[in-house]
Scaffold this motif. Structure first.
Motif, mmCIF file in Angstrom:
data_model
loop_
_atom_site.group_PDB
_atom_site.id
_atom_site.type_symbol
_atom_site.label_atom_id
_atom_site.label_comp_id
_atom_site.label_asym_id
_atom_site.label_seq_id
_atom_site.Cartn_x
_atom_site.Cartn_y
_atom_site.Cartn_z
ATOM 1 N N ALA A 138 10.850 3.195 -20.326
ATOM 2 C CA ALA A 138 10.662 4.081 -19.181
ATOM 3 C C ALA A 138 9.185 4.204 -18.820
ATOM 4 O O ALA A 138 8.813 4.151 -17.642
ATOM 5 N N LEU A 139 8.337 4.341 -19.827
ATOM 6 C CA LEU A 139 6.899 4.463 -19.570
ATOM 7 C C LEU A 139 6.335 3.173 -18.990
ATOM 8 O O LEU A 139 5.401 3.207 -18.185
ATOM 9 N N LEU A 140 6.890 2.039 -19.389
ATOM 10 C CA LEU A 140 6.455 0.766 -18.801
ATOM 11 C C LEU A 140 6.753 0.740 -17.307
ATOM 12 O O LEU A 140 5.947 0.237 -16.514
ATOM 13 N N GLY A 141 7.899 1.296 -16.915
ATOM 14 C CA GLY A 141 8.211 1.371 -15.485
ATOM 15 C C GLY A 141 7.196 2.189 -14.722
ATOM 16 O O GLY A 141 6.765 1.813 -13.626
ATOM 17 N N LEU A 142 6.781 3.330 -15.296
ATOM 18 C CA LEU A 142 5.759 4.160 -14.655
ATOM 19 C C LEU A 142 4.408 3.445 -14.636
ATOM 20 O O LEU A 142 3.670 3.521 -13.648
ATOM 21 N N PHE A 143 4.090 2.773 -15.736
ATOM 22 C CA PHE A 143 2.857 1.988 -15.791
ATOM 23 C C PHE A 143 2.820 0.949 -14.673
ATOM 24 O O PHE A 143 1.813 0.795 -13.969
ATOM 25 N N LEU A 144 3.912 0.216 -14.509
ATOM 26 C CA LEU A 144 3.969 -0.825 -13.477
ATOM 27 C C LEU A 144 3.840 -0.232 -12.077
ATOM 28 O O LEU A 144 3.204 -0.826 -11.197
ATOM 29 N N ALA A 145 4.441 0.943 -11.859
ATOM 30 C CA ALA A 145 4.333 1.590 -10.549
ATOM 31 C C ALA A 145 2.880 1.944 -10.246
ATOM 32 O O ALA A 145 2.389 1.736 -9.129
ATOM 33 N N GLY A 146 2.171 2.489 -11.244
ATOM 34 C CA GLY A 146 0.753 2.793 -11.051
ATOM 35 C C GLY A 146 -0.075 1.549 -10.860
ATOM 36 O O GLY A 146 -0.992 1.516 -10.030
ATOM 37 N N PHE A 147 0.251 0.500 -11.612
ATOM 38 C CA PHE A 147 -0.494 -0.755 -11.511
ATOM 39 C C PHE A 147 -0.360 -1.369 -10.124
ATOM 40 O O PHE A 147 -1.356 -1.781 -9.516
ATOM 41 N N ILE A 148 0.866 -1.432 -9.613
ATOM 42 C CA ILE A 148 1.074 -2.059 -8.303
ATOM 43 C C ILE A 148 0.407 -1.237 -7.207
ATOM 44 O O ILE A 148 -0.071 -1.773 -6.200
ATOM 45 N N SER A 149 0.322 0.091 -7.388
ATOM 46 C CA SER A 149 -0.328 0.935 -6.387
ATOM 47 C C SER A 149 -1.814 0.621 -6.277
ATOM 48 O O SER A 149 -2.346 0.409 -5.179
ATOM 49 N N ILE A 150 -2.495 0.586 -7.411
ATOM 50 C CA ILE A 150 -3.938 0.344 -7.382
ATOM 51 C C ILE A 150 -4.235 -1.117 -7.090
ATOM 52 O O ILE A 150 -5.245 -1.444 -6.454
ATOM 53 N N LEU A 151 -3.350 -2.041 -7.527
ATOM 54 C CA LEU A 151 -3.522 -3.457 -7.192
ATOM 55 C C LEU A 151 -3.467 -3.650 -5.686
ATOM 56 O O LEU A 151 -4.294 -4.362 -5.096
ATOM 57 N N THR A 152 -2.508 -2.989 -5.045
ATOM 58 C CA THR A 152 -2.367 -3.104 -3.593
ATOM 59 C C THR A 152 -3.601 -2.551 -2.888
ATOM 60 O O THR A 152 -4.044 -3.096 -1.870
ATOM 61 N N GLU A 153 -4.162 -1.479 -3.429
ATOM 62 C CA GLU A 153 -5.363 -0.899 -2.829
ATOM 63 C C GLU A 153 -6.549 -1.838 -2.928
ATOM 64 O O GLU A 153 -7.297 -2.035 -1.970
ATOM 65 N N CYS A 154 -6.732 -2.454 -4.105
ATOM 66 C CA CYS A 154 -7.919 -3.279 -4.347
ATOM 67 C C CYS A 154 -7.796 -4.699 -3.795
ATOM 68 O O CYS A 154 -8.806 -5.384 -3.622
#
Length: 401
Positions: free
Chosen positions: A25-41
């Protein structure tokens, strides 16, 4: 009050908690945060190619990053309030779908105005994701291990910051800047599938228990945390946005890639180290992060002509910064308790606005003064952040009882 992140962050705790953290479950949240900041940068490493396709200047194309951060800042509070009663997984899935669609359409766009609109929409999607992560993780975690769960869930932010630009550049080399955005959209869809399978669908917050923003801001300790976060993040973004200019000033333009690698590596190491101690030593870690970051900037200000010291300072900066989102959001959750959902949306607004403000102030300093001025401006901000953190012993960053 103790240093541990142990307060409830939602109206209905997860039942049948186990002693171990829910890794999938935490990996899912990690991936959601990762894709958010990846999309920004992502555009930062693709500006020349994107500007050619969009038939505009590199500087104007760079506003796709600024507008994304602005949308996240503007959208976090109203979107969080609008979806407060929704089941948490439904909100996360909707937000990821928005980011995926916006990235896919951005890859197809050759019009500058349309691209700006799509980037704004993607930023709104992130404005839904970030306020969810810390509280969602804390509600999934066993008692006494919420801090570590938050650190894991939010680790996608520093890792995304560290990898976003080089990953975008690498993907672009394989198939153009459009391929990088298509790949980002694909990762978003994969994350949606993982979230669907791995995350329990926690309930939202009943209307009768929702807090007003004015009530949350009046909670003792929250405003000092937000001030420390803002000064810390603006200082970071003044430097990080213009790291290329800073390294050129230091005579290290040809070593930018290696310097950024050092920053990224220690950021990831920070996540691993801090995550094991955050539940017991939150205050010490926040104080250390701000003081070490300030010391690094002081070294960059005085010894920019010494490459070895620049490497050491940037690596230490990465280590100090890497877990800062987890530390500040952990402090917010500790301080606000049942109002943490609303407090996190306010925190994300401050966080995102600081990204935009830092880049804007840095640009003004470079244009009006000199490259050296960005280190001194950042140092002043970090001194203010450190003083606030060290002085917040009663409510914001309390000592152990």
């Amino acid at each position: 009050m103790t240093d541990t992140v142990t307060k409830s962050t939602g109206p209905t705790p997860v039942t049948a908690r186990q002693d171990r953290l829910p890794g999938k479950a935490l990996l899912g949240l990690f991936l959601a945060g990762f894709i958010s900041i990846l999309t920004e940068c992502l555009p930062a490493g693709l500006l020349p190619e994107m500007s050619h396709t969009l038939d505009t200047s590199v500087s104007l194309t760079g506003q796709t990053v600024t507008l994304y951060a602005l949308a996240t800042a503007l959208g976090a509070i109203p979107l969080a309030r609008a979806t407060a009663t929704w089941p948490r997984k439904h909100v996360l899935q909707l937000a990821l779908a928005v980011v995926a669609a916006a990235n896919a359409l951005t890859a197809l766009s050759s019009d500058y105005t349309l691209t700006l609109v799509l980037r704004f929409v993607a930023g709104l999607g992130t404005g839904l994701i970030w306020p969810l992560l810390g509280g969602y993780a804390a509600r999934l975690a066993p008692e006494g291990r919420q801090g570590r769960a938050i650190a894991i869930a939010l680790a996608g932010t520093p890792i995304g910051l560290a990898l976003g630009i080089p990953l975008g550049t690498w993907l672009s080399s394989l198939g153009g800047w459009q391929f990088a955005f298509h790949a980002s959209a694909a990762v978003s869809v994969v994350t949606m599938a993982w979230v669907l399978v791995a995350l329990p669908n926690l309930p939202g917050q009943p209307v009768e228990t929702r807090f007003k923003i004015s009530q949350v801001l009046a909670i003792p300790g929250l405003r000092p945390i937000l001030f420390a976060l803002a000064t810390y993040m603006i200082a970071h973004n003044i430097l990080y946005t213009y790291i290329t200019d800073l390294l050129s000033y230091a005579g290290m333009a040809g070593q930018t890639g290696w310097v950024l690698f050092a920053f990224g590596a220690t950021s990831v190491l920070s996540v691993l180290v801090v995550g094991t101690h955050i539940d017991r030593h939150l205050r010490k870690l926040v104080v250390s992060s701000t003081v070490v970051f300030a010391a690094c900037v002081l070294v960059l200000a005085f010894f920019a002509n010494a490459p070895v010291l620049v490497y050491v300072a940037v690596a230490a900066w990465g280590f100090a910064f890497g877990s800062s989102p987890s530390l500040f959001i952990g402090a917010v959750i500790n301080t606000t308790g049942e109002a943490a959902d609303v407090a996190q949306s306010i925190t994300i607004t401050v966080f995102s606005a600081s990204i935009a403000v830092g880049g804007f102030i840095g640009g003004l300093l470079l244009a009006g003064l000199s490259t050296a001025s960005i280190t001194w401006a950042s140092l002043i901000l970090l001194i203010a952040a450190a003083a606030t953190v060290i002085g917040g012993t009663k409510h914001a960053f309390p000592k152990k009882a």
